[in-house]
Design an enzyme around this catalytic site. Structure first.
Site, short mmCIF file in Angstrom:
data_model
loop_
_atom_site.label_atom_id
_atom_site.label_comp_id
_atom_site.label_asym_id
_atom_site.label_seq_id
_atom_site.Cartn_x
_atom_site.Cartn_y
_atom_site.Cartn_z
CG ASP A 1 39.80 36.95 31.28
OD1 ASP A 1 39.11 36.95 32.69
OD2 ASP A 1 39.93 36.89 30.58
CB CYS B 1 27.39 33.70 69.36
SG CYS B 1 26.81 34.09 70.96
CG ASP C 1 44.52 41.59 28.78
OD1 ASP C 1 45.16 41.60 27.78
OD2 ASP C 1 43.77 40.73 29.10
CB CYS D 1 28.95 38.16 71.84
SG CYS D 1 28.65 36.52 72.78
#
Length: 821
Positions: free
Chosen positions: A713, A111, A517, A108
């Site tokens: 990038d 936990c 870019d 659950c």
């Protein structure tokens, strides 16, 4: 202690306390009984660390510590060995490491909370994340202060198991879930058929034809056949509902369990008292149809996830390592985890490449379709880079290993995918919240319906109420968004776009502006020096040596092009280097200050006008200038190739209604030339852009109400990628692990981008269809059920079909054909 007290349940694990055991732990101010020393030790560890809230928040019991502690606990030092860690641990710095683990025993959300809190408090742990859905965990720690075995031992001490992530083990768990669901479906189907046989006479017999003894026998037989369905097939419904009730919340299984439980209790009472109606046939039919719908949903969800899980199984377990001398081509079969950088491996046709590296012998083609979406095998020869997980197609290759374990490209892709899976999109959060409100409203309407029908016709109060509870369970509402997004994510991954953020698909569907870019995005990024023009009497090699000295520590593509052209030359020795972003580099060489970079930047040092230069410059080449105080030394023209599908991709984006812009740090003339070639308006093409001016332009467009997708990038463009509402990073290079994009383009083709935006728009339409279906279905079905026009089993069919329709409608996204014009 009394006999009853001695036989109570253990507060930690729920098992019965054996007779004569007198163990207890003070939890939240109260003495709690424990069944064994193991449970007491775990409970004391939880209390000592201030984590008593675990017992308040948990909604199911953990495994017994006798089962939860692995046998290897005493030999956990094995996990500290570098050889053992290669496949699941990666180094993030000199002393910082990160491990990919799977936790067993998670039942659950409490936990998850307990494990995160407990591990995070260990001295030396820097971060810990646990994914409740996949049970996968990522732990980052300082290995100077803590060993991995200590982390695993700490997890074991609170009753859980941690082990390295293993895709095969995950598949076994999925198979177990399918098998358990299929068994429940089989039991309910058998019960339905048999009970319907016993119920049939009661429907067709005329008054007086069915004797009381026979009717009683049929009822008791139906009861006995229904018991396995209630106790086994319906087990998950009742367990989940009880968990929700204990936590004072309403879950999806709460109305289902209430409906089934009420019908069964009423039927049981009627059977015991031999008075009233029984609903065993309706119960069995409803459970069968409900489980059948959920089983089909499970298959559909696992099918949708399979596309992403396949990546985790790409890496082979074994490799054929060449034994020195390699010229004899003798190999030994070793585990991939035993490979080291510098090893040479033989990859035969039909085998997967075990690790990242480059070809040192052989000529073949490699299938990278699952990694990049490339449909055709890619030719590989000596010097070509290859990626672990791709498949050799034609001829044997000898590969020198360059990256292993968590440092490979495949491992980076899997980490990014997991990052996307950890984030819950806003639409899913809203749908879950609405479903929760709806459930509370449904319970209220069910109560009102029961009261109303008790007044109108008490004999119909129970079946009508059960039908209301069942027919309008908002499963379809909760499935409408996440299933569609999961399927779309899987398809995008297959086609070469990796979604690494939860919101990416939602925002891609709303994009109005796509901003590119230049270098490495619209172009291949493979820069080459096309021409060198000397300006002050030095020869080309001398100027190239000076330029290489300035660029020798640069990672910029232009700098790498200079270094590539200067191979074989000795770079000039430099000192006192200064780097200016968007400008260039300045350093001292032989006692004089020298600069390389854009014209305006070098002009600040030279101080005199640029002499006449050649007008026959390379088309779309980027000029770099070299100069010192008072003298222009040289002009370099650096060019790279435009991606073959750049023009068609931009044209498709424009036809889709997107405005396309180009922002680059290159020379404005070069940027304008490229924009003209690709069909981008020169008004939207801007050169000599710095990271700051890119940010300002994107912010200005956003202020106009535009939704911007930035493509660039993933490392150098990180600020503007973060600023855009959604970003796509180019993922061809070795910097994949550092990318900041919301999505990563894994292949070489820009055509994936318009395809992805189109699919995101199709996904948004599908989600809207799913939501409209869920709303309209409930708006129609609820009044019909409240009016008494639906039996419980028909309501079960309706609810199952509504959820199944949502899943099947979403699965159409896997087969939709992307328009190419």
């Amino acid at each position: 202690m009394t006999e009853s007290a001695s036989r109570c349940s253990c507060y930690h694990c729920g098992l019965e306390v054996p007779e004569g055991v007198r163990l207890s732990v003070a939890i939240n101010g109260e003495s709690r009984a424990m069944c064994c020393e193991g449970c007491r030790a775990v409970a004391e560890a939880i209390v000592t660390n201030g984590l008593e809230a675990y017992y308040t928040n948990r909604d199911s019991l953990p495994e017994s510590p006798r089962e939860a502690k692995p046998d290897i606990l005493e030999a956990l030092s094995l996990y500290d060995q570098a050889e053992f860690q290669k496949t699941f641990v990666r180094a993030l710095g000199d002393n910082e490491q990160e491990a990919a683990l799977v936790l067993e025993g998670i039942t659950c959300a409490a936990c998850v909370w307990l494990n995160e809190q407990h591990v995070a408090r260990l001295a030396g742990v820097l971060a810990v994340e646990v994914n409740y859905t996949t049970r996968r965990a990522r732990v980052r720690w300082d290995n100077r202060r803590l060993a991995l075995s200590q982390i695993l031992k700490a997890i074991a001490n609170i009753g859980y198991r941690a082990h390295p992530f293993d895709p095969a083990r995950q598949e076994a768990v999925a198979q177990k879930e399918r098998r358990a669901m299929l068994w429940r479906l089989a039991v309910s189907g058998l019960g339905m058929m048999q009970v319907m046989m016993y119920a049939y006479p009661t429907y067709v017999a005329n008054e007086g034809e069915l004797t009381p003894d026979v009717a009683t026998l049929l009822r008791w037989s139906s009861l006995l056949l229904t018991l396995p369905v209630i106790l086994y097939a319906c087990g998950p419904f009742f367990r989940n509902a009880w968990r929700d009730i204990r936590l004072h919340r309403v879950g999806m299984d709460t109305p289902v369990a209430l409906g089934i439980g009420a019908a069964f209790v009423a039927s049981l009472w009627a059977t015991l008292t031999d008075h009233g109606d029984v609903y065993y046939d309706s119960i069995n039919m409803f459970v069968f149809f409900l489980l059948g719908g959920r089983y089909l949903e499970l298959l559909a969800r696992q099918k949708a996830l399979r596309a992403t899980e396949e990546l985790g199984r790409l890496a082979p377990s074994f490799a054929d390592r060449l034994i020195e001398p390699a010229s004899e081509q003798k190999t030994e079969r070793v585990l991939v985890s035993a490979l080291r950088v510098g090893d040479r491996v033989l990859v035969k046709p039909g085998m997967q490449i075990p690790a990242d590296g480059f070809v040192v012998d052989g000529l073949s083609s490699v299938d990278e379709s699952l990694l990049t979406g490339e449909s055709q095998p890619i030719a590989k020869s000596i010097g070509s880079t290859v990626t672990g997980g791709s498949m050799n197609v034609e001829s044997p290759l000898t590969v020198r290993v360059e990256q292993v374990g968590e440092a490979t490209r495949l491992a980076a892709i899997l980490r990014l995918m997991e990052r996307g899976a950890l984030e819950k999109p806003a639409a899913v959060t809203v749908a879950d919240r609405v479903a929760s409100w709806f459930l509370w409203g449904l319970l209220g309407l069910s109560a009102l319906t029961a009261l109303a029908w008790w007044v109108i016709d008490p004999s119909q109060a129970l079946p009508v109420t059960v039908a209301v509870l069942v027919v309008s369970c908002p499963c379809a509402l909760s499935l409408a968004t996440p299933v569609a997004l999961t399927i779309a994510t899987g398809r995008l991954a297959r086609e070469g776009l990796l979604v690494t953020r939860g919101h990416a698909i939602e925002v891609l569907a709303q994009v109005t502006d796509v901003v590119f870019d230049k270098t490495g995005t619209l172009t291949t990024g493979v820069m080459q020096v096309a021409h060198i023009e000397t300006l002050a009497g030095l020869d080309a090699d001398a100027c190239l040596g000076l330029a290489a000295g300035l660029e020798q520590r640069s990672s910029h593509p232009l700098g790498r092009a200079i270094l590539g052209a200067a191979q074989g030359l000795k770079p000039a020795e430099t000192s006192d280097e200064l780097h200016e972003t968007g400008g260039g580099i300045e350093a001292t060489i032989a006692g004089r200050r020298v600069r390389i970079g854009h014209q305006s930047y070098v002009m600040q040092l030279v101080g005199v006008a640029l002499p006449p230069v050649s007008t026959n410059r390379t088309y779309s080449a980027t000029p770099l200038y070299l100069g010192e105080a008072g003298t222009w030394l040289a002009r370099f023209e650096i060019a790279d190739e435009v991606r073959p599908d750049a023009h068609t991709s931009i044209s498709r984006l424009q036809k889709m209604g997107c405005r396309v812009a180009l922002l680059s740090g290159d020379d404005p003339g070069v940027v304008s030339d490229l924009a003209a070639r690709l069909g981008i308006s020169t008004a939207e093409a801007h050169g000599r852009e710095t990271p700051q001016t890119k940010l300002e332009r994107v912010a200005a467009w956003q202020a106009e109400g535009r939704v911007v997708c930035m493509v660039g990038d993933g490392v150098n463009d990180a600020p503007v990628l973060a600023k855009a509402q959604v970003s796509v990073a180019m993922g061809e290079g070795t910097e994949l692990a550092r990318t900041q994009g919301d999505c990563v383009l894994l292949g070489r083709h820009l055509a994936v981008l318009p395809d992805s935006i189109w699919l995101a728009q199709a996904t948004r339409r599908t989600i809207r269809e799913n939501l409209w279906w869920a709303v309209m279905y409930n708006a129609i079905a609820l009044p019909v059920a409240m009016g008494g026009f639906l039996t419980p089993w028909l309501a079960g069919i309706g609810m199952s079909l509504s959820s199944l329709w949502v899943v099947l409608n979403s699965l159409r996204l896997q087969r939709k054909v992307t328009p190419r014009s």
